[in-house]
Design an enzyme around this catalytic site. Structure first.
Site, PDB file in Angstrom:
ATOM      1  N   THR A   1      45.746  37.624  45.565  1.00 20.02           N
ATOM      2  CA  THR A   1      44.983  36.605  44.988  1.00 20.02           C
ATOM      3  C   THR A   1      45.498  36.013  43.751  1.00 20.02           C
ATOM      4  OG1 THR A   1      42.688  37.105  45.618  1.00 20.02           O
ATOM      5  CG2 THR A   1      42.724  35.722  43.763  1.00 20.02           C
TER       6      THR A   1
ATOM      7  N   HIS B   1      36.243  38.441  51.950  1.00 21.51           N
ATOM      8  CA  HIS B   1      37.441  39.464  51.408  1.00 21.51           C
ATOM      9  C   HIS B   1      37.009  40.688  52.359  1.00 21.51           C
ATOM     10  CE1 HIS B   1      39.624  42.250  49.103  1.00 21.51           C
ATOM     11  NE2 HIS B   1      40.045  41.184  48.422  1.00 21.51           N
TER      12      HIS B   1
END
Ligand code: GP9
Ligand code: MN
Length: 425
Positions: free
Chosen positions: A84, A200
């Site tokens: 990320t 996620h």
């Protein structure tokens, strides 16, 4: 030293693509709402599981012309170990992440000339990141100061009670719901970056919240991925409705992107079952597409744009939409709306993709026939050298902290890191 930055500057000035006059400045003064789709790969768009669309809302943005979105279906993530954080770095700085480790952690004290700082100085934009996790994850609460990000709404700003939390942090639905009040408070024009989290790895979701049956391979991660992606899609639809109700939708730029893959190559076997084809190295590289979608107020959406591009191209694209010439800044990418956009997409390890061919670990592939190109042309080999050179120059900037020595223009004032604090009052 300062000579090195001149070499970098010459490179970026040569690569630079002139703005497309039809798009230059069209978004000046508009709020920018940037939405991060965690671990979202483009193959999910229009994909059907058990005969059902996985992401009907995102699909509608792609296909319903009245929504005025442009969807880049050949857009790739370029992240490595920083995941990320690499996506954030690349998309706000047009520099590459590091070959090893996370630049956010290892280079958190560098000098940056980031998109939020540039538009703050040039056009008075305020900026914020909103994310339902601890503030120091990925060293965000340090490096954001160097990016010139005014506000950081992290877990202290949200209701993190047990029902609201799963896996890494806040669930996407309460996250978006609560974020509206912070957006309403922000001084306009603003640049707000909302980062989701529920989709996620390992893609956990409560049964009551899943509206799609899991896939039926032997791989739980792959099976659940579709459920959390559906949850994200629903959260996004709800957020669009809330933005409209708050009067923040119509006149804002809405930018949506995927940060990196959700399904790594450890799951190729299950993915072969899902997609009904072999996951060759080329196919795996094709699966590194993530969505990039943008809506600009008053500008007709293009539907699907097939230009090859990557996260590195976002800053110059956005600067030109705001009417700021990207040429002044050290940016490795080029404007995706420009006629002269450079349509090769480097990956961090020196592999890359172009519209015609793909280079992976020493082997060139024809994108159309999927065959190995036994005798690559000189042009292909030259393209590989350019990619390696570009990555090397970006590394020089990052490791040498070279932006210390660069002044974009006479008005530029370096970011004052001491003027930012992300403690909740
Ligand atoms: C954590 C979130 C997840 O705050 O950004 O990061 P990732 O594991 O995808 O890098
Ligand atoms: Mn991520």
């Amino acid at each position: 030293d300062s000579d090195d930055i001149t070499v970098v500057e010459n490179y970026t000035k040569t690569k630079y693509a002139e703005p497309n006059p039809a798009y230059f400045g069209v978004a000046e003064g508009k709020n920018i709402i940037k939405i991060h789709l965690e671990s979202f790969q483009s193959f999910l768009i229009d994909f059907k599981l058990h005969g059902e669309e996985v992401t009907p809302f995102l699909n509608s943005l792609v296909h319903d012309e009245s929504q005025n979105f442009t969807y880049f279906d050949n857009f790739f993530h370029q992240t490595e170990q920083g995941k990320t954080a690499d996506a954030e770095l690349i998309m706000d700085n047009s520099l590459y992440g590091l070959p090893q480790g996370s630049a956010f952690v290892m280079k958190g004290d560098n000098t940056y000339q980031s998109f939020p700082a540039i538009i703050g100085e040039r056009q008075g934009y305020t900026s914020a990141v909103l994310h339902g996790d601890g503030k120091s994850f990925w060293n965000r609460d340090e490096i954001y100061k160097h990016f010139g990000i005014d506000e950081f709404y992290h877990e202290d700003y949200y209701d993190m009670s047990e029902d609201n939390v799963i896996n890494y942090g806040l669930k996407d639905k309460p996250f978006f719901e609560e974020s509206i009040k912070y957006l309403k408070e922000m001084k306009q024009p603003f640049y707000a970056h909302l980062m989701t989290l529920t989709n996620h790895h390992p893609f956990t979701i409560n049964e009551e919240e899943a509206t799609l049956a899991p896939a039926e391979t032997n791989d739980k991660t792959v099976n659940n991925y579709f459920q959390t992606a559906r949850y994200l899609d629903e959260a996004l639809e709800q957020f669009f409705n809330d933005l409209k109700e708050a009067g923040l939708y119509d006149d804002s730029v809405i930018m949506i992107y995927g940060d990196h893959y959700g399904i790594s190559d450890n799951h190729n076997k299950a993915m072969e079952e899902i997609l009904g084809e072999e996951i060759t190295p080329l196919k795996y590289s094709e699966l590194q597409r993530v969505p990039f979608m943008i809506k600009i107020p008053g500008v007709k959406g293009q539907g699907t744009n097939h230009e090859y591009s990557g996260q590195i191209d976002v800053v110059p694209t956005m600067l030109h939409l705001l009417g700021i010439d990207a040429q002044d800044y050290i940016l490795m990418g080029t404007d995706m709306f420009s006629e002269d956009h450079k349509d090769y997409v480097p990956f961090r390890k020196g592999n890359f993709v172009t519209k015609d061919f793909t280079y992976l670990d020493g082997v060139y592939y024809d994108n159309k026939t999927k065959e190995v190109i036994e005798e690559p042309t000189e042009e292909m080999i030259k393209q590989k050298e350019t990619v390696l050179h570009e990555l090397d120059l970006s590394d020089k900037v990052m490791y040498g902290d070279l932006l210390r020595f660069y002044k974009p223009n006479d008005e530029w004032k370096p970011v004052d890191v001491n003027s930012y604090s992300y403690k909740k009052e």
